[in-house]
Design an enzyme around this catalytic site. Structure first.
Site, PDB file in Angstrom:
ATOM      1  N   LYS A  31       0.830  -1.208   0.000  1.00  0.00           N
ATOM      2  CA  LYS A  31       0.000   0.000   0.000  1.00  0.00           C
ATOM      3  C   LYS A  31       0.860   1.253   0.000  1.00  0.00           C
ATOM      4  O   LYS A  31       0.540   2.232  -0.664  1.00  0.00           O
ATOM      5  CB  LYS A  31      -0.931   0.011   1.210  1.00  0.00           C
ATOM      6  CG  LYS A  31      -2.122  -0.906   1.060  1.00  0.00           C
ATOM      7  CD  LYS A  31      -3.086  -0.701   2.204  1.00  0.00           C
ATOM      8  CE  LYS A  31      -4.244  -1.669   2.148  1.00  0.00           C
ATOM      9  NZ  LYS A  31      -4.998  -1.673   3.387  1.00  0.00           N
ATOM     10  N   LYS A  91      -6.915 -11.158  -7.662  1.00  0.00           N
ATOM     11  CA  LYS A  91      -8.045 -11.429  -6.774  1.00  0.00           C
ATOM     12  C   LYS A  91      -9.206 -10.487  -7.115  1.00  0.00           C
ATOM     13  O   LYS A  91      -8.968  -9.325  -7.469  1.00  0.00           O
ATOM     14  CB  LYS A  91      -7.563 -11.153  -5.339  1.00  0.00           C
ATOM     15  CG  LYS A  91      -8.457 -11.683  -4.264  1.00  0.00           C
ATOM     16  CD  LYS A  91      -7.771 -11.504  -2.924  1.00  0.00           C
ATOM     17  CE  LYS A  91      -8.799 -11.569  -1.821  1.00  0.00           C
ATOM     18  NZ  LYS A  91      -8.241 -11.431  -0.498  1.00  0.00           N
ATOM     19  N   LYS A 128     -13.027  -4.601  -6.080  1.00  0.00           N
ATOM     20  CA  LYS A 128     -13.720  -3.458  -6.688  1.00  0.00           C
ATOM     21  C   LYS A 128     -12.739  -2.497  -7.322  1.00  0.00           C
ATOM     22  O   LYS A 128     -12.985  -1.936  -8.381  1.00  0.00           O
ATOM     23  CB  LYS A 128     -14.523  -2.723  -5.633  1.00  0.00           C
ATOM     24  CG  LYS A 128     -15.903  -3.293  -5.503  1.00  0.00           C
ATOM     25  CD  LYS A 128     -16.867  -2.338  -4.871  1.00  0.00           C
ATOM     26  CE  LYS A 128     -18.163  -3.089  -4.658  1.00  0.00           C
ATOM     27  NZ  LYS A 128     -18.770  -2.861  -3.382  1.00  0.00           N
TER      28      LYS A 128
END
Ligand code: SF4
Length: 326
Positions: free
Chosen positions: A111, A193, A196
């Site tokens: 991240k 994976k 959204k």
């Protein structure tokens, strides 16, 4: 009876990946264990977000979970920010968490590479996760393989806190992973994976025509170029979705038809669509009922938060006492 804790981001409506990878399992576990399910909205603010959107997504997630079969008469469903002890315990745990352990977390590394400026919340995210679990002194946490590292940190933190402040040494049980039987559900692109943010999902509450519109062009075995090319089901995401949604004899039939070029990928997807519809029709119906009765959703969340504040209050009393804050 073991106590299970699970958290889910307020990402709006559930998609098939969340459902098959986690939520469907929770609907079963809720009848076997004391189950606490938390919509982790404080976790969601470690990346830029719109407050109005957060409100909507939190509500949509609650509605999706109830429609998917989480039963508030059996399990406890609540929103993290409604129980202030989560952040209180997180602060306490921050003071005993080794910085090196946080910097080593794979999700932090991933991240932080994507962000221009890295906030401390992103680094401390797993401490809040540990607080979520330990606050309820949960014994079991259903996790996918990719979350085992975070859970390990919760175990380290529990051990450290017990060793430092609890003479009896077992105030916080070390939570054990309950590995989720369902597989890691890949997105329709077959690359990553289902997520959204990658726009490769099928929403749990999408109308059938939208589902088919997305399923039809989904990536299959790349080596099956012509209808007459035999395929390898194991490399195809559609086959894995069949394994999660179709009856065992259908799965067997799919594997045979694929490997012998007995049918084309569209035929295969049509059968998957039927299996998917069998699963989704009752969920959509429940969602419709809940949309007509939003007070029911609100009441479930309010009851869940009240119950959790009570449990969390008991834990924090023990923590405060042992740490000299009483
Ligand atoms: S026939 Fe089915 S399992 Fe085989 S490649 Fe096509 S979609 Fe995948």
């Amino acid at each position: 009876m073991s106590r299970i804790f699970s958290g889910i981001q307020p990402s709006g409506e559930l998609h098939i990946g969340n459902y098959l990878g986690a939520v469907k399992n929770w609907t079963k576990l809720q009848h076997e264990h004391e189950t606490i399910i938390c919509i982790v909205d404080y976790h969601a603010i470690t990346i830029p977000y719109e407050p109005a959107q957060l409100r909507t997504r939190r509500r949509d997630m609650a509605l999706s979970l109830l429609a998917a079969g989480i039963d508030p008469n059996v399990a406890t469903l609540f929103v993290q920010s409604q129980v202030p002890q989560h952040t209180e315990l997180a602060w306490v745990l921050n003071t005993i968490t080794p910085l090196g352990e946080l910097e080593r977390q794979t999700q932090f590394k991933e991240k932080s590479q994507r962000q221009e400026s890295i906030n401390a919340g992103l680094l401390n995210y797993p401490v809040l996760q540990a607080a979520d679990i330990l606050l309820y002194r949960a014994n079991l946490v259903p996790v996918g393989e990719d979350q085992v590292q975070h859970l390990e940190l919760s175990r380290v933190v529990a051990r450290r806190w017990n060793a430092t402040y609890a003479a009896d040494n077992d105030f916080f049980p070390e939570p054990q992973p309950a590995l989720t039987p369902a597989r890691r559900i890949m997105g329709l692109d077959g690359q990553a994976k289902m997520s959204k943010s990658l726009n490769n999902t099928i929403g749990l509450l999408e109308p059938p025509e939208e589902v088919w519109k997305k399923l039809r062009p989904a990536i299959t075995d790349p080596k099956r170029i012509k209808r007459t090319d035999p395929g390898t089901p194991e490399v195809c995401n559609i086959y894995h979705l069949h394994k999660a949604l179709s009856a065992p004899d259908t799965v067997e039939h799919v594997a045979k038809q694929c490997s012998t070029a007995g049918w084309g990928c569209i035929d295969c997807k049509r059968v998957l669509f039927e299996s998917m519809e069998r699963e989704l029709i009752p969920i959509r119906r429940r969602a419709e009922e809940l949309r007509r009765d939003p007070a029911h959703v609100e009441a479930a969340l309010a009851d869940g938060a009240a119950h959790c504040r009570k449990l969390a209050g008991e834990t924090m009393r023990g923590v405060r006492e042992r740490m000299g804050f009483d």
